[in-house]
Design a protein around this motif. Structure first.
Motif, short mmCIF file in Angstrom:
data_model
loop_
_atom_site.label_atom_id
_atom_site.label_comp_id
_atom_site.label_asym_id
_atom_site.label_seq_id
_atom_site.Cartn_x
_atom_site.Cartn_y
_atom_site.Cartn_z
N ARG A 126 -24.81 16.11 -20.67
CA ARG A 126 -24.14 15.27 -21.67
C ARG A 126 -22.84 15.91 -22.14
O ARG A 126 -21.84 15.23 -22.32
N LYS A 127 -22.86 17.19 -22.33
CA LYS A 127 -21.65 17.89 -22.76
C LYS A 127 -20.57 17.81 -21.68
O LYS A 127 -19.40 17.60 -21.95
N LEU A 128 -20.98 17.96 -20.44
CA LEU A 128 -20.04 17.88 -19.32
C LEU A 128 -19.48 16.47 -19.17
O LEU A 128 -18.30 16.29 -18.85
N ALA A 129 -20.28 15.44 -19.41
CA ALA A 129 -19.83 14.05 -19.30
C ALA A 129 -18.80 13.70 -20.37
O ALA A 129 -17.92 12.86 -20.15
N ARG A 130 -18.91 14.31 -21.55
CA ARG A 130 -17.96 14.05 -22.64
C ARG A 130 -16.69 14.89 -22.53
O ARG A 130 -15.70 14.63 -23.22
N ASP A 131 -16.68 15.88 -21.67
CA ASP A 131 -15.54 16.79 -21.55
C ASP A 131 -14.36 16.06 -20.91
O ASP A 131 -14.47 15.45 -19.86
N THR A 132 -13.20 16.12 -21.57
CA THR A 132 -11.99 15.44 -21.06
C THR A 132 -10.94 16.43 -20.58
O THR A 132 -9.83 16.03 -20.24
N HIS A 133 -11.26 17.70 -20.56
CA HIS A 133 -10.30 18.69 -20.04
C HIS A 133 -10.06 18.43 -18.55
O HIS A 133 -10.99 18.22 -17.80
N GLY A 134 -8.83 18.39 -18.14
CA GLY A 134 -8.50 18.17 -16.74
C GLY A 134 -8.28 16.71 -16.39
O GLY A 134 -7.96 16.40 -15.24
N ALA A 135 -8.43 15.81 -17.35
CA ALA A 135 -8.23 14.38 -17.06
C ALA A 135 -6.77 14.10 -16.68
O ALA A 135 -6.50 13.28 -15.80
#
Length: 132
Positions: free
Chosen positions: A5-14
Motif C-alpha cells: 500500500r505504501k509503495l502504491a501511494r508513492d509518487t516519487h519518480g512519476a
C-alpha cells in the motif's frame, strides 16, 4: 501488505516516467521541424539559382555565354546550399531562356524511413536580346 500500500501511494519518480513517455515524441517533432526547414532552405536555394541563371542568360550574355557558364552561374547562386553545376540544364523554348535544376536532398536523420528526396526547380526568362 503494508509495504504494498505504501509503495502504491508513492509518487516519487512519476515525473521521470512521464518524461520517458513524452521525450521521444517531442524530440521527433523537433527533429522533424529542423529537417523540414533544411529541406525548404535547399529548395529555396535551388529556386533562386535557376531564376538568377535564367535572368543572367537573358540579360548578361557576357557572363552567361553558354550552357556551361550558365550552369556554373546557377551553382554559384544557391544561397548556402552546395549544388554542383552538373545539376542544372539550360534550354531555349518559346518562353525564352530556361534553366532547370534537380537536387537529391539527403535527410540528416532517418526517422520515417526516407533518406533522400529529389528537389526540382525551373525558371524561364524572356530573351530580351533576341527581339531588338
Amino acid at each position: 501488505m503494508i509495504r504494498v500500500r505504501k509503495l502504491a501511494r508513492d509518487t516519487h519518480g512519476a515525473t521521470a516516467v512521464e518524461f520517458a513517455f513524452t521525450a521521444p515524441l517531442f524530440m521527433a517533432l523537433i527533429f522533424g521541424i529542423i529537417e523540414a526547414g533544411l529541406a525548404l532552405w535547399a529548395q529555396f536555394g535551388l529556386q533562386n539559382a535557376v531564376e538568377a541563371a535564367a535572368r543572367c542568360a537573358s540579360v548578361n550574355t557576357t557572363t552567361c555565354s553558354g550552357a556551361t557558364a550558365i550552369a556554373s552561374y546557377a551553382a554559384s547562386n544557391t544561397l548556402g546550399v552546395t549544388i554542383p553545376a552538373s545539376s542544372f540544364a539550360f534550354s531555349q523554348p518559346s518562353c525564352g531562356n530556361q534553366v532547370s535544376g534537380t537536387y537529391n536532398y539527403a535527410y540528416l536523420t532517418h526517422f520515417f524511413g526516407a533518406t533522400r528526396v529529389t528537389l526540382s526547380a525551373q525558371s524561364c526568362f524572356p530573351n530580351i536580346n533576341a527581339g531588338g
